[in-house]
Design an enzyme around this catalytic site. Sequence first.
Site, PDB file in Angstrom:
ATOM      1  N   THR A 174       7.417 -12.558-110.641  1.00 34.49           N
ATOM      2  CA  THR A 174       7.900 -13.924-110.345  1.00 34.49           C
ATOM      3  C   THR A 174       8.168 -14.810-111.561  1.00 34.49           C
ATOM      4  OG1 THR A 174       6.599 -13.862-108.340  1.00 34.49           O
ATOM      5  CG2 THR A 174       7.576 -15.957-108.873  1.00 34.49           C
TER       6      THR A 174
ATOM      7  N   THR B 247      11.787 -13.562-107.646  1.00 37.39           N
ATOM      8  CA  THR B 247      10.721 -12.573-107.799  1.00 37.39           C
ATOM      9  C   THR B 247      11.136 -11.159-107.414  1.00 37.39           C
ATOM     10  OG1 THR B 247       8.394 -12.143-107.270  1.00 37.39           O
ATOM     11  CG2 THR B 247       9.757 -12.880-105.462  1.00 37.39           C
TER      12      THR B 247
ATOM     13  N   SER C 175       5.765 -15.977 -97.864  1.00 36.72           N
ATOM     14  CA  SER C 175       5.727 -16.131 -99.310  1.00 36.72           C
ATOM     15  C   SER C 175       4.848 -17.319 -99.684  1.00 36.72           C
ATOM     16  CB  SER C 175       7.148 -16.389 -99.805  1.00 36.72           C
ATOM     17  OG  SER C 175       7.164 -16.709-101.170  1.00 36.72           O
ATOM     18  N   SER C 176       4.463 -17.348-100.950  1.00 40.83           N
ATOM     19  CA  SER C 176       3.744 -18.516-101.474  1.00 40.83           C
ATOM     20  C   SER C 176       4.629 -19.357-102.377  1.00 40.83           C
ATOM     21  CB  SER C 176       2.545 -18.049-102.306  1.00 40.83           C
ATOM     22  OG  SER C 176       1.723 -17.223-101.546  1.00 40.83           O
TER      23      SER C 176
ATOM     24  N   GLY D 270       1.880 -15.601-107.014  1.00 37.33           N
ATOM     25  CA  GLY D 270       1.543 -15.210-105.641  1.00 37.33           C
ATOM     26  C   GLY D 270       0.822 -16.328-104.906  1.00 37.33           C
TER      27      GLY D 270
HETATM   28  O1  DON Z   1       6.562 -14.467-102.429  1.00 38.97           O
HETATM   29  C1  DON Z   1       5.461 -14.494-102.949  1.00 38.97           C
HETATM   30  O2  DON Z   1       4.681 -15.401-102.782  1.00 38.97           O
HETATM   31  C2  DON Z   1       5.052 -13.384-103.894  1.00 38.97           C
HETATM   32  N1  DON Z   1       5.690 -12.165-103.564  1.00 38.97           N
HETATM   33  C3  DON Z   1       5.309 -13.802-105.295  1.00 38.97           C
HETATM   34  C4  DON Z   1       4.674 -12.852-106.290  1.00 38.97           C
HETATM   35  C5  DON Z   1       4.180 -13.543-107.491  1.00 38.97           C
HETATM   36  O3  DON Z   1       4.334 -14.721-107.691  1.00 38.97           O
HETATM   37  C6  DON Z   1       3.435 -12.752-108.487  1.00 38.97           C
HETATM   38  N2  DON Z   1       3.225 -13.566-109.673  1.00 38.97           N
HETATM   39  N3  DON Z   1       2.859 -13.619-110.703  1.00 38.97           N
END
Ligand code: DON
Length: 486
Positions: free
Chosen positions: A293, A311, A362-363, A384
């Site tokens: 991301t 991401t 998603s976050s 995430g």
């Molecule tokens: O959509 C989401 O929330 C996650 N798949 C995003 C992944 C993420 O941010 C990992 N980060 N460092």
Amino acid sequence: MLGLTAPAACGIGGGGFSIVFDASEKKLFVLDYREQAPAGYNMATFRSKQPGAAIGVPGEIAGLAELHRRWGKKTFAEDMAPAVRAAESGFSVTRHLAKMLALKPDLFLKTPYGSVFAPQGSLAKERDRVTNHALGATLQRVGAEGPKAFYEGRIAAELVEVAAAAGSPLSASDLKAYRPISREPLRAKWEGFEVVTMPPPSAGGLLLLETLGIFSKSELAAMGHNSAGYIHMLAEAMRGAIADRMRTVGDPAFTPDKTSELLSPERLKARRARIGSERTHAPPRFELIEHGTSHLVVTDAKGNAVAMTTTVNSFFGSNVRAPQSGVLLNDELADFTEPELAALFGGAPGPNQPRAGARPTSSMTPTIVFRDGLPVLALGGSGGMRIPVNVTQVLLCRLVFGKTLEQCLAAPRFLTPPTGPILSFNTDQLPSSAVQLDLMERGEQVKWLSHEDVSAVHLVAIERTGASVRMQAAGDPRKGGVGLVR
Ligand code: DON
């Protein structure tokens, strides 16, 4: 460009969300180009340990093409050209990418991907110049021919082939049918501001607006920035929002969107009454593994603003790469919730159950804050489940305490993992030991995280006095973020 130079985080094999404010039309626009589960996807795919099991239909190109269709000033090919040139003539490996490469040596030393990041047989290091001709040619072709060149024909056929070999049911018709979706933003008025953020299938905006709805500015200001009381009370509000997410948020095509009910002032008042400075709540345990991301914020003097989070989910997504087109496929479907975990929150299979055609919860929390109809802050981040928790803390640091962007990024930021009454801090951003002890007395378990494991936040602030506009931008240095004003 970001996908080319930060492939551990994002790229055209992934997807994202954008919030755009068009200053001339005074209109807001939310685009969801998140990955979607293939038609042949099911619980067995979710449970399969095959490397391609979590590959979702990539949305990035469809999303960028739609943003271009609405606001592009140049041709799509001209917009692609800088990335095509960088892919062909070479770009410099950032410190963050060098670290990420070292985490996955096998992906680069033992596969055709080695030609990009291990051209001489050993992993590229920080500041080494590398090229990615395969991806450059794909970007050029998609620029010239439009998104159809990605979603149909030779490029699509190769994606289907490599995905199938890695255990994914991704098909040519999944790719052909993929469309980005325009959505209504989540928005709330708060203390003279209007906060505009991401609706489902993101649960990030919900956490942000629940937290704002629970506290007034004066209540937060009285607690003091990053005092133990402040950290604890925010964490408690966020734990409630995490539980709400687990119980209610999924792809709105499958799960009714309950955000306005959840955000009703009466409900948040009742929530506030349950939160106390001397006790903690533990959301039931569950884990998600997420590491990719990136976030990009762009504003201009006219008041246009874009907050875009993009991401491939984990570092280098699924690690499945199509050698001809150079596309690295995501593993976004790992964001579906296991029924066992949903059961801990009161109901399996739950709103975010693995299912064909769905976009997993998603976050990601791209957000724009307005005052008197014009943007004053635009931000978002990576990490995430930690994204909305971090975006909310940085937003409050700025709007309640008026600190500089750099101070807000450098200040200790806690994470509230949904694994118990835990507060985690990065070791390079720890609060004082007095604050840590105070938190423990309130029932918080204070944990330290390696400073590699960061949620990076990037932001732009715009101050207007009469006709003059002052812009500031800052990116989290720990993930190679930069702010640029010109
Ligand atoms: O959509 C989401 O929330 C996650 N798949 C995003 C992944 C993420 O941010 C990992 N980060 N460092």
